[in-house]
Design a protein around this motif. Structure first.
Motif, PDB file in Angstrom:
ATOM      1  N   ALA A   1      44.742 -12.715 168.654  1.00 44.28           N
ATOM      2  CA  ALA A   1      45.076 -12.344 167.280  1.00 44.28           C
ATOM      3  C   ALA A   1      43.825 -12.269 166.412  1.00 44.28           C
ATOM      4  N   TYR A   2      42.897 -13.212 166.611  1.00 44.14           N
ATOM      5  CA  TYR A   2      41.663 -13.210 165.817  1.00 44.14           C
ATOM      6  C   TYR A   2      40.825 -11.966 166.118  1.00 44.14           C
ATOM      7  N   LYS A   3      40.698 -11.614 167.382  1.00 40.69           N
ATOM      8  CA  LYS A   3      39.924 -10.426 167.750  1.00 40.69           C
ATOM      9  C   LYS A   3      40.556  -9.150 167.196  1.00 40.69           C
ATOM     10  N   LEU A   4      41.884  -9.071 167.236  1.00 36.66           N
ATOM     11  CA  LEU A   4      42.568  -7.901 166.671  1.00 36.66           C
ATOM     12  C   LEU A   4      42.336  -7.811 165.172  1.00 36.66           C
ATOM     13  N   LEU A   5      42.418  -8.948 164.507  1.00 29.22           N
ATOM     14  CA  LEU A   5      42.280  -8.958 163.052  1.00 29.22           C
ATOM     15  C   LEU A   5      40.861  -8.580 162.621  1.00 29.22           C
ATOM     16  N   LYS A   6      39.870  -8.919 163.425  1.00 29.50           N
ATOM     17  CA  LYS A   6      38.476  -8.630 163.075  1.00 29.50           C
ATOM     18  C   LYS A   6      37.994  -7.279 163.600  1.00 29.50           C
ATOM     19  N   SER A   7      38.850  -6.588 164.357  1.00 31.29           N
ATOM     20  CA  SER A   7      38.421  -5.311 164.930  1.00 31.29           C
ATOM     21  C   SER A   7      38.350  -4.228 163.853  1.00 31.29           C
ATOM     22  N   PHE A   8      37.455  -3.276 164.059  1.00 31.09           N
ATOM     23  CA  PHE A   8      37.268  -2.197 163.094  1.00 31.09           C
ATOM     24  C   PHE A   8      38.494  -1.284 163.023  1.00 31.09           C
ATOM     25  N   GLU A   9      39.061  -0.950 164.174  1.00 34.03           N
ATOM     26  CA  GLU A   9      40.199  -0.031 164.201  1.00 34.03           C
ATOM     27  C   GLU A   9      41.397  -0.619 163.461  1.00 34.03           C
ATOM     28  N   PHE A  10      41.677  -1.904 163.688  1.00 33.55           N
ATOM     29  CA  PHE A  10      42.817  -2.533 163.000  1.00 33.55           C
ATOM     30  C   PHE A  10      42.588  -2.549 161.495  1.00 33.55           C
ATOM     31  N   THR A  11      41.373  -2.900 161.071  1.00 28.48           N
ATOM     32  CA  THR A  11      41.081  -2.964 159.639  1.00 28.48           C
ATOM     33  C   THR A  11      41.156  -1.582 158.996  1.00 28.48           C
ATOM     34  N   LEU A  12      40.662  -0.574 159.699  1.00 21.85           N
ATOM     35  CA  LEU A  12      40.700   0.780 159.156  1.00 21.85           C
ATOM     36  C   LEU A  12      42.141   1.267 158.993  1.00 21.85           C
ATOM     37  N   ILE A  13      42.949   1.080 160.038  1.00 18.36           N
ATOM     38  CA  ILE A  13      44.351   1.513 159.960  1.00 18.36           C
ATOM     39  C   ILE A  13      45.095   0.713 158.890  1.00 18.36           C
ATOM     40  N   LEU A  14      44.737  -0.543 158.718  1.00 17.28           N
ATOM     41  CA  LEU A  14      45.367  -1.378 157.694  1.00 17.28           C
ATOM     42  C   LEU A  14      45.196  -0.757 156.315  1.00 17.28           C
ATOM     43  N   HIS A  15      43.990  -0.292 156.006  1.00 17.05           N
ATOM     44  CA  HIS A  15      43.743   0.301 154.685  1.00 17.05           C
ATOM     45  C   HIS A  15      44.298   1.727 154.598  1.00 17.05           C
ATOM     46  N   ILE A  16      44.266   2.455 155.702  1.00 13.04           N
ATOM     47  CA  ILE A  16      44.853   3.804 155.688  1.00 13.04           C
ATOM     48  C   ILE A  16      46.353   3.733 155.403  1.00 13.04           C
ATOM     49  N   MET A  17      47.038   2.826 156.085  1.00 11.05           N
ATOM     50  CA  MET A  17      48.485   2.715 155.905  1.00 11.05           C
ATOM     51  C   MET A  17      48.836   2.172 154.530  1.00 11.05           C
ATOM     52  N   LYS A  18      47.968   1.343 153.962  1.00  9.04           N
ATOM     53  CA  LYS A  18      48.221   0.891 152.597  1.00  9.04           C
ATOM     54  C   LYS A  18      48.179   2.068 151.633  1.00  9.04           C
ATOM     55  N   GLU A  19      47.215   2.967 151.844  1.00  8.37           N
ATOM     56  CA  GLU A  19      47.096   4.137 150.966  1.00  8.37           C
ATOM     57  C   GLU A  19      48.307   5.053 151.105  1.00  8.37           C
ATOM     58  N   ILE A  20      48.703   5.326 152.351  1.00  8.86           N
ATOM     59  CA  ILE A  20      49.824   6.248 152.587  1.00  8.86           C
ATOM     60  C   ILE A  20      51.144   5.622 152.153  1.00  8.86           C
ATOM     61  N   MET A  21      51.367   4.377 152.559  1.00  2.96           N
ATOM     62  CA  MET A  21      52.655   3.747 152.271  1.00  2.96           C
ATOM     63  C   MET A  21      52.751   3.267 150.833  1.00  2.96           C
ATOM     64  N   GLY A  22      51.620   3.185 150.139  1.00  2.00           N
ATOM     65  CA  GLY A  22      51.685   2.895 148.715  1.00  2.00           C
ATOM     66  C   GLY A  22      52.392   4.008 147.964  1.00  2.00           C
ATOM     67  N   ILE A  23      52.140   5.249 148.388  1.00  2.00           N
ATOM     68  CA  ILE A  23      52.862   6.390 147.815  1.00  2.00           C
ATOM     69  C   ILE A  23      54.353   6.248 148.086  1.00  2.00           C
ATOM     70  N   THR A  24      54.691   5.908 149.319  1.00  2.00           N
ATOM     71  CA  THR A  24      56.097   5.734 149.702  1.00  2.00           C
ATOM     72  C   THR A  24      56.776   4.673 148.867  1.00  2.00           C
ATOM     73  N   ASP A  25      56.125   3.534 148.721  1.00  2.00           N
ATOM     74  CA  ASP A  25      56.749   2.410 148.023  1.00  2.00           C
ATOM     75  C   ASP A  25      56.995   2.734 146.561  1.00  2.00           C
ATOM     76  N   ARG A  26      56.010   3.302 145.895  1.00  2.00           N
ATOM     77  CA  ARG A  26      56.182   3.624 144.476  1.00  2.00           C
ATOM     78  C   ARG A  26      57.290   4.635 144.260  1.00  2.00           C
ATOM     79  N   LEU A  27      57.342   5.647 145.111  1.00  2.00           N
ATOM     80  CA  LEU A  27      58.347   6.691 144.937  1.00  2.00           C
ATOM     81  C   LEU A  27      59.736   6.202 145.323  1.00  2.00           C
ATOM     82  N   CYS A  28      59.810   5.345 146.328  1.00  2.00           N
ATOM     83  CA  CYS A  28      61.119   4.800 146.707  1.00  2.00           C
ATOM     84  C   CYS A  28      61.705   3.970 145.578  1.00  2.00           C
TER      85      CYS A  28
END
Length: 673
Positions: A412-439
């Motif tokens: 879990a620690y290695k996944l959390l510190k990985s670049f790919e996980f962190t990048l997707i975390l922020h990408i999905m926040k940006e995309i799903m932030g639109i979803t949440d506000r509009l919903c």
């Protein structure tokens, strides 16, 4: 003066004691009794002989003499209040009052426990038990505050009339549930309505189907009522349709009166060709399928993004990390300590400011399949708690009690510190932030059509803008085909955006969009700014041809001209913002009869958009009522309990006497009420 009991017979020329004659069969040792009852008294000279007076001898000195007994018997005979018929009636009336009081207590106990989603039965309901269960304990509590009630309930009640058995509890619950359904049926009347169907498993893993009806009542108010919960053996579309039709026909509702259908978005219900949607369209071609916009938008943007393997892996890893970091109370306490230390550190270096309501402790939010904002909430909580979570995972992988615990924490620690996980975390926040506000905006405005289509279009625009920005950035930075940036731009970000755009176009079909855009012409906001006669006429001709006759269609345009002139100048109709307000105001002001064609059309349109609040509440209620300890509850008992819990305001309108009368007429009961 002769005594009142003495009667003279001219025929026999003799006197008799009427009372003794009527009641005495034998002389009982009194020598004068035979004279005054059989032979007749004729010795008139003996009546003035003082103590030897024959009248006094007949009466006797003892209060229990034959004559005195006859007098008492005659008094009892002529005393109508002591008649056995009146005594029985008085006893019967008293018993009826006791029965009704006893049953009233049971009804109130059933209502109270059902409204609180509490169990009825107890493990040991014997009188010697310390806890006899909620129902009997409730009856006992009510009796402790009322001496009159205490005399007729529980052990003081007759054996065959306690009204506390499990069968009576379920019968009372069923009676009230049937009265609620009858009330809803009367509310619907001859109106058109829409059905909302959703499925979920209960605690015992039995598939349950909730049926909700949405309609406009006689007062012009939108009502969304929970109507039935049905156990289905399978979730095939033909099975679901049969169950829905059986429920509707049982209450006199016609399938041809359905003007909208909404489901949970699953393939076996919303299927365009073989799903439940298609089966109902065969019986009613104008039964349009329009699912809740907020739910549909969430399904489109969240479910579509998870079609990308990297995004799906990301959510699986996110769930794994949250489970490892918060799987026990000890780890949760460690996380809270790490959060406190993080807040103190940020305050010291000036990264955050202190203040009332700020820097509150929080926890990780878990993702859920049916909770719309749970994915976005889980992502935000992971970003906010990134550092404290790393601290906890490091501690677990060092001091874990077993190799499995330490190994999971290390992964879990290695996944959390990985670049790919962190990048997707922020990408999905940006995309799903639109979803949440509009919903959230769609849920708040789901009572009317205004801005609903604009919000959906705006979502498409934002998603498309992200796609265009990515293309421009890639054009500025000409990279090699095999680079890390190429992987994240093309294989991850672009594929996710394209999948969402495709899903948006698929779920919001052109026919539905046209129907809602045309319906938007009747929204009264800004003094009927969107009012368009051509669009309204097109709406009637294309989407509601069976609800308007040929003459109505011809005269509709003239009605609309007059309607617009009238409502714009009317003080009670020119300051409205939603069609639901307009429908209610037309009924209140009496204009519904004048503009009957417009009123009819508005009632049809109001069934198009619907929130899923009642659906969510129904399944939340099912989880409250059918718990792990009550997992053997019968389907009818569960459905009746949910009906009373959800529609409390309807149950409150029923008098206890009406429930008692229904209980009395339900069976041939030996006890009177």
């Amino acid at each position: 003066m002769f005594p009142s009991w003495l009667e003279y017979s001219p025929t026999n020329d003799a006197a008799y004691c009427l009372l003794c004659y009527l009641s005495t069969e034998k002389p009982n040792g009194n020598p004068t009794a035979d004279v005054f009852t059989r032979k007749g008294f004729k010795a008139w000279r003996k009546i003035n002989s003082g103590k030897c007076c024959v009248f006094l001898k007949h009466i006797g000195e003892s209060p229990c003499s034959s004559h005195n007994n006859a007098v008492k018997a005659s008094q009892d005979l002529f005393n109508q209040s002591m008649n056995i018929r009146f005594a029985l009636n008085e006893q019967s009336s008293e018993q009826i009052l006791h029965n009704r009081l006893r049953l009233r207590c049971s009804i109130d106990s059933v209502c109270c426990l059902t409204f609180q989603a509490c169990a009825f039965r107890g493990h040991d309901e014997k009188p010697s038990s310390k806890n006899r269960g909620n129902f009997l304990e409730m009856v006992k509590l009510l009796a402790s505050y009322n001496d009159e009630l205490a005399k007729v309930v529980l052990e003081n009640a007759p054996y065959n009339g306690k009204y506390t058995s499990h069968a009576v509890q379920k019968e009372l619950l069923q009676i009230m549930s049937c009265k609620v359904k009858h009330y809803i049926r009367e509310e619907i009347g001859d109106s058109k309505f829409c059905i909302i169907v959703d499925k979920s498993c209960d605690e015992s893993l039995r598939e349950q189907m909730a049926i909700i009806l949405r309609f406009v009542d006689k007062h012009g108010c939108i009502q969304e009522r929970f109507f039935e919960l049905v156990h289905v053996d399978d979730t095939m579309a033909i099975t679901l349709k049969k169950e829905v039709c059986d429920v509707l026909s049982m209450h006199g509702l016609n399938v041809s009166d359905i003007r909208r259908q909404g489901y949970d978005g699953a393939s076996n219900t919303r299927g365009e060709w073989n799903g439940l949607q298609a089966l109902f369209l065969k019986d009613c071609p104008y039964d349009y399928y329009i699912h809740c916009f907020a739910h549909r938008l969430q399904l489109a943007l969240v479910a579509a993004s998870r079609e990308v393997f990297a995004i799906h892996d990301f959510f699986s890893h996110l769930t794994f990390i949250v489970n490892v970091a918060c799987s026990s109370t000890k780890r949760n306490d460690e996380l809270q300590k790490a959060i406190s230390a993080e807040i103190i550190n940020l305050l010291e270096i000036g990264e955050i400011e202190s203040g009332k309501g700020q820097n509150q402790k929080s926890n990780h939010k878990r993702t859920g399949d049916t909770r719309w904002s749970s994915n976005f909430g889980s992502i935000c909580s992971m970003i906010n708690l990134h550092n404290p979570t790393c601290v906890v995972l490091q501690e677990i992988r060092k001091t874990g009690s077993s190799y499995t615990t330490r190994g999971d924490a290390n992964v879990a620690y290695k996944l959390l510190k990985s670049f790919e996980f962190t990048l997707i975390l922020h990408i999905m926040k940006e995309i799903m932030g639109i979803t949440d506000r509009l919903c959230q905006a769609l849920q708040q405005k789901s009572k009317d059509i205004l801005n609903a289509m604009q919000l959906v279009s705006y979502t498409k625009t934002l998603i498309q803008k992200l796609r265009d920005d990515e293309r421009e950035g890639r054009a500025r930075h000409q990279m090699d085909h095999i680079t890390v940036g190429q992987h994240f731009r093309v294989n991850l970000f672009c594929v996710t955006i394209d999948q969402q755009l495709q899903e948006l176009n698929h779920r919001f079909c052109p026919e539905t969009m046209e129907l809602l855009i045309l319906s938007n012409s009747l929204v009264p906001k800004d003094v009927y700014k969107a009012f368009d006669i051509d669009n309204i006429c097109a709406l009637v001709h294309k989407f509601y041809p069976l609800d308007f006759g040929e003459q109505d269609k011809k005269s509709l345009r003239y009605h609309l001209h007059y309607f617009h002139l009238d409502v714009v100048s009317h003080p009670g109709l020119n300051k409205l913002s939603t069609m639901s307000e307009l429908c209610e105001a037309l009924k209140t002001t009496g204009k519904a009869d004048t503009h009957y064609l417009v009123d009819r059309l508005i009632r049809l349109i109001l069934t198009l958009l619907v929130s899923t609040a009642t659906t969510e509440r129904s399944f939340s209620t099912m989880k409250l009522i059918k718990t792990r300890l009550r997992n053997k509850m019968e389907d009818e008992f569960l459905a009746d309990g949910m009906m009373l819990y959800i529609e409390k305001e309807i149950v409150d309108q029923f008098s206890t006497d009406s429930i008692i009368d229904e209980f009395k007429s339900k069976k041939d009961r030996t006890v009177k009420f």
